[in-house]
Each structure stands twice: as C-alpha cells, then as structure tokens.
Design a protein around this motif. Structure first.
Motif, PDB file in Angstrom:
ATOM      1  N   PRO A  20      91.539  14.484 -34.586  1.00 60.86           N
ATOM      2  CA  PRO A  20      92.913  15.007 -33.868  1.00 60.86           C
ATOM      3  C   PRO A  20      93.280  16.134 -34.135  1.00 60.86           C
ATOM      4  O   PRO A  20      93.597  16.972 -33.153  1.00 60.86           O
ATOM      5  N   PRO A  21      93.300  16.773 -35.333  1.00 63.73           N
ATOM      6  CA  PRO A  21      93.816  18.048 -35.449  1.00 63.73           C
ATOM      7  C   PRO A  21      92.908  19.046 -34.870  1.00 63.73           C
ATOM      8  O   PRO A  21      93.542  20.117 -34.450  1.00 63.73           O
ATOM      9  N   VAL A  22      91.788  18.947 -34.703  1.00 66.59           N
ATOM     10  CA  VAL A  22      90.845  19.938 -34.513  1.00 66.59           C
ATOM     11  C   VAL A  22      90.770  19.802 -33.017  1.00 66.59           C
ATOM     12  O   VAL A  22      90.854  20.796 -32.318  1.00 66.59           O
ATOM     13  N   LEU A  23      90.802  18.789 -32.347  1.00 64.68           N
ATOM     14  CA  LEU A  23      91.195  18.604 -30.968  1.00 64.68           C
ATOM     15  C   LEU A  23      92.596  19.056 -30.359  1.00 64.68           C
ATOM     16  O   LEU A  23      92.469  20.122 -29.462  1.00 64.68           O
ATOM     17  N   ASP A  24      93.491  19.099 -31.090  1.00 66.68           N
ATOM     18  CA  ASP A  24      94.632  19.801 -30.759  1.00 66.68           C
ATOM     19  C   ASP A  24      94.610  21.170 -31.145  1.00 66.68           C
ATOM     20  O   ASP A  24      95.165  21.927 -30.061  1.00 66.68           O
TER      21      ASP A  24
ATOM     22  N   LEU B 120      91.717  23.306 -30.888  1.00 62.07           N
ATOM     23  CA  LEU B 120      91.083  23.679 -29.720  1.00 62.07           C
ATOM     24  C   LEU B 120      91.649  23.606 -28.391  1.00 62.07           C
ATOM     25  O   LEU B 120      91.641  24.818 -27.571  1.00 62.07           O
ATOM     26  N   TYR B 121      92.321  22.683 -27.962  1.00 60.01           N
ATOM     27  CA  TYR B 121      93.150  22.624 -26.835  1.00 60.01           C
ATOM     28  C   TYR B 121      94.188  23.547 -26.749  1.00 60.01           C
ATOM     29  O   TYR B 121      94.295  24.334 -25.710  1.00 60.01           O
ATOM     30  N   ASN B 122      95.013  24.066 -27.816  1.00 62.34           N
ATOM     31  CA  ASN B 122      96.106  24.894 -27.492  1.00 62.34           C
ATOM     32  C   ASN B 122      95.671  26.448 -27.529  1.00 62.34           C
ATOM     33  O   ASN B 122      96.109  27.532 -27.183  1.00 62.34           O
ATOM     34  N   ALA B 123      94.292  26.395 -27.956  1.00 61.50           N
ATOM     35  CA  ALA B 123      93.666  27.974 -28.088  1.00 61.50           C
ATOM     36  C   ALA B 123      92.853  28.228 -26.899  1.00 61.50           C
ATOM     37  O   ALA B 123      93.190  29.344 -26.529  1.00 61.50           O
ATOM     38  N   TYR B 124      92.398  27.105 -26.256  1.00 66.95           N
ATOM     39  CA  TYR B 124      91.474  27.441 -25.213  1.00 66.95           C
ATOM     40  C   TYR B 124      91.656  26.604 -24.079  1.00 66.95           C
ATOM     41  O   TYR B 124      91.595  26.992 -22.830  1.00 66.95           O
ATOM     42  N   GLY B 125      92.335  25.360 -24.018  1.00 70.49           N
ATOM     43  CA  GLY B 125      92.559  24.604 -22.758  1.00 70.49           C
ATOM     44  C   GLY B 125      91.547  23.917 -22.402  1.00 70.49           C
ATOM     45  O   GLY B 125      90.327  24.253 -22.903  1.00 70.49           O
ATOM     46  N   PHE B 126      91.320  22.769 -21.349  1.00 67.68           N
ATOM     47  CA  PHE B 126      90.327  22.306 -20.647  1.00 67.68           C
ATOM     48  C   PHE B 126      90.499  22.565 -19.244  1.00 67.68           C
ATOM     49  O   PHE B 126      91.619  23.148 -18.634  1.00 67.68           O
ATOM     50  N   PRO B 127      89.398  22.209 -18.431  1.00 64.08           N
ATOM     51  CA  PRO B 127      89.581  22.510 -17.079  1.00 64.08           C
ATOM     52  C   PRO B 127      90.655  21.863 -16.417  1.00 64.08           C
ATOM     53  O   PRO B 127      90.711  20.640 -16.425  1.00 64.08           O
ATOM     54  N   GLY B 128      91.211  22.604 -15.645  1.00 65.82           N
ATOM     55  CA  GLY B 128      92.485  22.132 -14.706  1.00 65.82           C
ATOM     56  C   GLY B 128      93.691  21.782 -15.719  1.00 65.82           C
ATOM     57  O   GLY B 128      94.900  21.421 -15.221  1.00 65.82           O
ATOM     58  N   VAL B 129      93.814  22.095 -16.962  1.00 69.21           N
ATOM     59  CA  VAL B 129      94.901  21.746 -17.917  1.00 69.21           C
ATOM     60  C   VAL B 129      94.856  22.847 -18.841  1.00 69.21           C
ATOM     61  O   VAL B 129      94.130  22.915 -19.858  1.00 69.21           O
ATOM     62  N   LEU B 130      95.905  23.829 -18.991  1.00 67.65           N
ATOM     63  CA  LEU B 130      95.965  24.895 -19.841  1.00 67.65           C
ATOM     64  C   LEU B 130      97.212  24.835 -20.576  1.00 67.65           C
ATOM     65  O   LEU B 130      98.465  24.545 -20.054  1.00 67.65           O
ATOM     66  N   PRO B 131      97.384  24.781 -21.897  1.00 68.91           N
ATOM     67  CA  PRO B 131      98.718  24.417 -22.626  1.00 68.91           C
ATOM     68  C   PRO B 131      99.522  25.695 -22.359  1.00 68.91           C
ATOM     69  O   PRO B 131     100.900  25.490 -22.459  1.00 68.91           O
ATOM     70  N   ARG B 132      99.218  26.824 -21.902  1.00 66.68           N
ATOM     71  CA  ARG B 132     100.095  28.158 -21.742  1.00 66.68           C
ATOM     72  C   ARG B 132     100.036  28.719 -20.556  1.00 66.68           C
ATOM     73  O   ARG B 132      98.819  28.727 -19.936  1.00 66.68           O
ATOM     74  N   ASP B 133     101.179  29.321 -19.851  1.00 69.66           N
ATOM     75  CA  ASP B 133     101.092  30.231 -18.721  1.00 69.66           C
ATOM     76  C   ASP B 133     100.203  31.617 -19.016  1.00 69.66           C
ATOM     77  O   ASP B 133     100.594  31.775 -20.032  1.00 69.66           O
ATOM     78  N   GLY B 134      99.487  31.943 -17.927  1.00 72.90           N
ATOM     79  CA  GLY B 134      98.690  33.270 -18.244  1.00 72.90           C
ATOM     80  C   GLY B 134      97.477  32.976 -18.985  1.00 72.90           C
ATOM     81  O   GLY B 134      96.848  34.006 -19.072  1.00 72.90           O
ATOM     82  N   MET B 135      97.122  32.038 -19.405  1.00 69.84           N
ATOM     83  CA  MET B 135      95.839  31.551 -20.067  1.00 69.84           C
ATOM     84  C   MET B 135      94.587  31.937 -19.084  1.00 69.84           C
ATOM     85  O   MET B 135      94.864  31.633 -17.827  1.00 69.84           O
ATOM     86  N   ASP B 136      93.422  32.471 -19.464  1.00 71.09           N
ATOM     87  CA  ASP B 136      92.378  32.625 -18.718  1.00 71.09           C
ATOM     88  C   ASP B 136      91.675  31.425 -18.539  1.00 71.09           C
ATOM     89  O   ASP B 136      90.977  30.786 -19.633  1.00 71.09           O
ATOM     90  N   PRO B 137      91.304  30.796 -17.481  1.00 74.97           N
ATOM     91  CA  PRO B 137      90.905  29.629 -17.222  1.00 74.97           C
ATOM     92  C   PRO B 137      89.321  29.657 -17.466  1.00 74.97           C
ATOM     93  O   PRO B 137      88.742  28.641 -17.613  1.00 74.97           O
ATOM     94  N   GLN B 138      88.669  30.902 -17.344  1.00 78.07           N
ATOM     95  CA  GLN B 138      87.540  30.945 -17.756  1.00 78.07           C
ATOM     96  C   GLN B 138      87.083  30.896 -19.131  1.00 78.07           C
ATOM     97  O   GLN B 138      85.894  30.575 -19.619  1.00 78.07           O
ATOM     98  N   GLN B 139      88.076  30.845 -19.911  1.00 78.78           N
ATOM     99  CA  GLN B 139      87.790  30.638 -21.304  1.00 78.78           C
ATOM    100  C   GLN B 139      87.946  29.248 -21.792  1.00 78.78           C
ATOM    101  O   GLN B 139      87.765  28.910 -22.957  1.00 78.78           O
ATOM    102  N   ALA B 140      88.299  28.377 -20.636  1.00 73.37           N
ATOM    103  CA  ALA B 140      88.704  26.805 -21.189  1.00 73.37           C
ATOM    104  C   ALA B 140      87.450  26.181 -21.612  1.00 73.37           C
ATOM    105  O   ALA B 140      86.052  26.601 -20.999  1.00 73.37           O
ATOM    106  N   LEU B 141      87.457  25.410 -22.553  1.00 70.02           N
ATOM    107  CA  LEU B 141      86.336  24.655 -22.724  1.00 70.02           C
ATOM    108  C   LEU B 141      85.905  23.586 -21.868  1.00 70.02           C
ATOM    109  O   LEU B 141      86.758  22.946 -21.423  1.00 70.02           O
ATOM    110  N   ALA B 142      84.743  23.536 -21.679  1.00 68.17           N
ATOM    111  CA  ALA B 142      84.215  22.937 -20.215  1.00 68.17           C
ATOM    112  C   ALA B 142      84.249  21.292 -20.238  1.00 68.17           C
ATOM    113  O   ALA B 142      84.791  20.699 -19.570  1.00 68.17           O
TER     114      ALA B 142
END
Length: 684
Positions: free
Chosen positions: A479-483, A485-507
């Motif tokens: 759980p903490p590792v998932l949290d 990685l999500y807050n750092a990179y995001g997932f396709p279609g869901v980014l935790p912060r505005d302005g994040m690069d969707p190309q960097q999201a974990l697939a």
C-alpha cells in the motif's frame, strides 16, 4: 553437490535470523516488483536471487544450512507473486472510486488473498509435487542453486570470487548500473528514456521505437527468446499492420498530427485487439490443462479424506487439516468485513438484503472461484513455471464473470439498478477480482516453492508458514509503495496534481485493461468488435503454435503476442532486446563449448547463472531508483526535481541515451560470457 537432506535429520529451518533476512529481501523485491509491474505489466521471479542473497549472507553465521536458505527464498518469493495485486487495484483510482490506496483495505486484501492461495494449494502438494512428473522449472532451478551454494559453504569466503563464480556481487553490480542510468535519464534528464521514429506512407503511420529501460532488458533476458519473438510479432502486427490500416482510413482532427492520431487509435482500438488475443490464449491454456488439473484435485481430495497414502516423515508433514480449516474460516469472516467496509463507504444508504447480498455474493465468488483458480494455477506453474502462467488472462476471465454476477444480482432488486450501472458496481467487480488475482498468484508460487523444498529435503509445514509470513510482510509494503508511485507519476487518465506530464504516468497495463472491460460491461460500451477480431487472431495464432509444436521444437506463446500488441512499443521492443541478448549469449556459449570439446550444459552453467543474477540486479536497481525518485517527486511537488537540463535538450538526450544504452548492453554480454580459457583461444 549435496544430496537431499534425509528425514531423520532435523536441521534448523524456520529461524529468527532467517525470518528477518527474508522479510528484508521481501520488502526490497516487493517494492521493485510493484514499480516494474505498474510500468510494464510484468513482475520478476524473486526465488533465485533471494536464494543467492541468503547464501551470501547466512554463510557468515554459524550453523547455516541449505534448509535455512530455502526458507529465506520461500518467504521472499512472495515478493514476485503477491505484487500481482497491482494488476487490478489501480483501476479503483482510474474510475474515481478511490483517491489513494487506503492502507488497511489494500493490505487486508493482499494478505487474505495471499494466505488463501497458500492454504488452497496445501492439499495439492502430494499429488502435484511428490507424485507428479510436472517439471516445475523455477522450483528445480532454485533447488540447484541452493545445492551448489551449500556445497561451497565450507570453502574460504574468497574462493568463489577467485573462481569467478556468480553471486551477490553480480546482483549488486547490475543494480548499480541500472540505478545510475535511471538517475541520469529519469532524474537528471541528461539521457533519454526512449527513442521513436515515425514514418508515413500517405495517411498510414508506422512507428519504430524502443525504450532504454534496463529493468526491461533484465526482464526480457529472463523471459527468453521464444517469448521475445512472440512479443516482436505482436509489435509488428500492431504498428506494422493494425495502426497503419486504421490511420489510413481515419480523418485526423483539426491540428492533430499523424503521430497523435496513430497513438489515439492504438489506445482506443488496437489495445482491445490485444485484449481479445490475451483472453482467448488464457482460455486455451486453461482448457488444455483442465483434465490433468481435475485429476490432480480429485486425487488430492481423496488423500485428505484418508483414502490416499499418509506419512509421518518430516519431509511429508503439511500444516494440520484442522489448522487449515480454522484459518480459512477466519479469513472468510475477515473478507466479509473488508468487503462490507469497502461497499459501505460508497453506498451507505444500502441496507438489509441488498447490502449484504452484494457483499456475500462477491465474497463467496472470490472464496470458492479462488479455490478452482488455485488448483488451475498450481498445475500451470508446475507445467510452464510461475512466470509463464497467464495471470492476466485469469484476471480477464474473473472480472467478466464477477461483473455479470453483479449485473444479475442488481436486476433482482429494482432499487439496486443504479448500483449495477454506476461506478460502485465497477469498483466492486475490480475489488473482487483483486482477491482472485492474489489467490492465483500465490498458488503459482506455493507449489513451486514446495517443489524446491521437496528436492532439498525441507519440511513442508515450515515452508507454508514461511510463505504466509512473506504474504504478511508483502501486504504491509504494497500500500505505501502504491501511494508513493501514484503521487509521483499518476496512472493513465488519473493524475494526482494539475500540470503533471501524462507521458510520465505509469502505464499499469493490466489495470487499465481490466478496468476498461468492467466499465464496458456495465456501461454497455465495450469495444466488442476489436475484441472479437483479437479473439479470431488468437485462434489463428493458436493453430500456428500447434502446427509448430507438432512439426518442430519451436513454439509461439500466444499470450506474449497479445502483450506485444497491448503494451506500448517502447516497452515491448526493450523486452525483445533483452531476449535477443540472451539468445546471442547462448549462441556464443554453444560455439565456445564446441571449441573446448565440452557439453553445453556443464560449460554454460556458470555464465547462465551469472546472467540470471545480473538481469535480476538490473531489475531491482532501476526499480529501487524509480521508487527513490518517486519519493523526491512526491515531497517536492515537482515533476523533475533533479533535472539538470531543460526541455530543449530532449533530442540530444535521446541520442545520448541510445549510445549509453547500447554500450551497457555490450558490456552485459561480455560480463556474462566472461573470459575465455584454454582451447577456446584456438578459434578466436
């Protein structure tokens, strides 16, 4: 090489120091596998590198032995399997049901599903491990590593290094190289992470690309050339046929370039072609294994009822049946509580039969369908190995079945139709599937570990306890590792912060696919046309595979072809490069063995083991660096807190990355092959 430890010897196995070491290895490898799985949809088997690390560490402690090392690798092997839960859980964020990963709900699902996977396969041990002729490739390999390591325990600690034998140093070396490259590419941004070349023939778009991920190179090396060729075929079908045909007949939007159009069509249509291929390949695998699997389960149940052979020997003692039933009952109650908490958060207005009907229906589906899946996965692990078992395909089958179950239950209560049509129903389907996947993954692993233990003379019940401990440790880490990685990179279609690069999201490829399937079923919006085309393609490929197996020693893993279509080409082609390096090394070893007049297996034993350890190090090193960078990104709130150059340097970085990537690949081959000796210089 030592023989199997006899029954009358009761050596220390489940020791405190072994449990602590196993927990530390589990922590590191679980975090690495979570990152790798979210990035590329693959995890690596941790048994062999864990065994090597255990032998390297415990040989400095008095009284260490092969059985204690086996317990450490058994516990740590949970890292490569329980992390498969990430193939589904990110979907709950993608649909907006979760805003993060609730610690206790996530940890409980991982722990309960993992322990059930252990318990379900205990009755299968005698029939599928002891009495079966299944090859268990990874289990046998781990046993050989343990035997070789234990035979050298009395040597001077520098003797193995002086002989050039592989060990912990290879894992650390590979890890440092991969971590350094990842820091320069993902952190400093002075090296590129991939390179792509687009070609147009009229309106048709063709893409040639590869990534520079050494974790993927290591994964491809371990995967082998057969699977590598299959993935290459999938990439060619995708970007050489399907995408060009669709772009040729499509009209781009205003201001949309050809590459953007091609990427959009691949994401919205061609990936479902791969999903259909993966699904039919998984069904075919299950169908071919059904008869022997059913025979094994029946014989096992006869043994449990006392109609089979029993033994009181140390190497034949499993966990007591009463303990298994009691623990399974407690886990069932815990599962009911977790599902009730999960559903109540989103549907507090539901009560009575409706609420508990959905909870009970989903829990009992996961509980009993999980048992059938455990038996099937246990047999598949014995036949083709844990790494090659179609866990993704099982996830597809499970999410379809549970989605249909929820739809059927929703139709019984008119007040629940909104639940069955909204995101709550989708979330419930994904949550239920996550339990099934955890059971399936650990079932794969448990019988493989029990095979290793059987070959070296371990005590089965102690191994089963060790794996349960591994599940608990992994459940606390995930759980903490998932949290993070999500807050750092995001997932396709869901980014935790505005302005994040969707190309960097974990697939998160499996989670994206399974979420799309569940959403499509409930919203009646699934792209069935492309899925059906993928099914037809999969059937054709299965026929090709059957023909190859009958007429030659070659084969075509259809699941790998589907992955080649479904994964981004920067991932698929890097896996192919890793597999190609393994093939080149093996061909070179064949030439050297022939020159030296030696048998290939004995001549290549040390280089092959070095390659496995070095590849494992590449995976672990890049994965851990990815987690460290994720921590920096999450705490700083910046996408590239360590960047030394600006966006204008990207073109130069791509070519620098390609040069460094190629040089490291060459160095990998040279290190694995090692120096030549004696008669090998004659031809060279």
């Amino acid at each position: 090489m030592t023989d199997r430890v006899p029954d009358h010897l009761d050596l220390p196995e489940l020791t405190l120091r072994g449990l602590i070491l196993g927990a530390l290895i589990t922590l590191v490898f679980t975090a690495s596998n979570v990152y790798l799985g979210l990035k590329v949809g693959l995890t690596f088997a941790s048994s062999i590198p864990a065994a090597v690390i255990s032998m390297a560490v415990l040989r400095y402690f008095k009284g260490s032995n092969i059985l204690e090392n086996n317990m450490v690798q058994t516990q740590a092997s949970a890292a490569g399997t329980l992390s498969s839960i990430i193939f589904i859980l990110p979907g709950l964020l993608m649909i907006g049901y979760w805003a993060g990963f609730p610690f206790w709900q996530t940890a409980m699902i991982c722990a309960i599903g993992g322990i059930l996977g252990v318990l379900y396969t205990i009755p299968l041990r005698r029939v599928m491990v002891v009495q079966s002729e299944l090859p268990y490739p990874e289990g046998v390999a781990a046993a050989e590593i343990l035997r070789v390591g234990s035979s050298d325990e009395g040597d001077d600690k520098h003797a193995a290094q002086s002989r050039g034998e592989p060990g912990l140093r290879d894992i650390l070396g590979g890890g440092l190289v991969a971590a350094a490259f990842s820091l320069c590419s993902s952190g400093f941004k002075v090296l590129g992470e991939s390179i792509s070349l687009w070609l147009g023939a009229g309106q048709a778009a063709f893409r040639f690309s590869t990534g520079f991920s050494f974790a993927l190179v290591g994964a491809g090396y371990l995967m082998g050339i057969t699977a590598g060729i299959a993935i290459l075929i999938g990439v060619l079908i995708c970007w050489g046929v399907a995408v060009p045909l669709l772009t040729f007949n499509a009209t781009p939007a205003e201001g949309q370039g050809l590459s953007e159009l091609a990427t959009q069509l691949w994401s919205s249509q061609v990936r479902f072609l791969g999903a259909g291929t993966i699904g039919i390949a998984a069904l075919w695998t299950l169908a071919t294994l059904f008869k022997p699997m059913a025979q094994g389960v029946w014989a096992s149940l006869r043994a449990v009822r006392g109609k089979g052979e029993t033994s009181t020997a140390r190497t034949e003692r499993d966990m007591p049946p009463k303990a298994i039933l009691l623990l399974a009952g407690l886990l069932l109650l815990a599962l009911l509580g977790v599902f009730a908490s999960f559903l109540h958060e989103a549907a507090p207005a539901l009560s009575g039969f409706g609420f508990w009907g959905f909870v009970a229906g989903c829990v009992f589906f996961a509980f009993f369908f999980g048992f059938l899946i455990a038996a099937a996965c246990g047999y598949m692990a014995g036949l083709v190995g844990s790494s090659s078992s179609p866990i993704s395909g099982i996830g597809i089958i499970a999410v379809i079945l549970v989605s249909l179950l929820i739809l059927g239950m929703g139709s019984l209560e008119s007040g629940l139709l909104q639940l069955a049509e909204g995101k709550v129903a989708i979330a419930l389907a994904l949550f239920t599937t996550s339990v099934v996947l955890a059971i399936a993954a650990i079932s794969n692993d448990n019988l493989q570990d029990l095979k290793t233990g059987y070959l070296v003379g371990a005590t089965p019940w102690r191994q089963q306890v060790a794996l349960i401990v591994g599940c608990l440790v992994g459940a606390l880490v995930i759980p903490p590792v998932l949290d993070l990685l999500y807050n750092a990179y995001g997932f396709p279609g869901v980014l935790p912060r505005d302005g994040m690069d969707p190309q960097q999201a974990l697939a998160a490829p499996q989670a994206t696919l399974l979420t799309a399937i569940a959403s499509g079923i409930f919203k009646d919006a699934l792209n069935w046309n492309m899925i059906l085309i993928g099914v037809v393609l999969g059937i054709a490929l299965i026929l090709v595979d059957l023909a190859l197996r009958r007429t030659s020693t070659a084969s075509l893993p259809v699941l790998a072809v589907g992955l080649g279509i479904y994964l981004p080409p920067t991932i698929g082609m890097t896996l192919v490069i890793g597999a190609a390096l393994g093939w080149i090394i093996d061909r070179r070893l064949q030439q050297r063995a022939a020159t030296a007049g030696q048998e290939l297996d004995s001549y290549a034993e040390v280089p092959r083991r070095r390659g496995v350890l070095l590849a494992s190090g590449l995976i672990v090193g890049e994965s851990l660096m990815g987690i460290l960078l994720a921590g920096l990104i999450g705490t700083s709130g910046k996408d590239a807190p360590l960047a030394l150059v600006g966006p204008g340097f990207s073109d130069t970085a791509e070519w620098l990355g390609l040069i460094v990537f190629a040089l490291v690949c060459v160095a990998f081959c040279r290190h694995v092959l090692g120096p030549q000796r004696g008669a090998e210089f004659i031809r060279e």
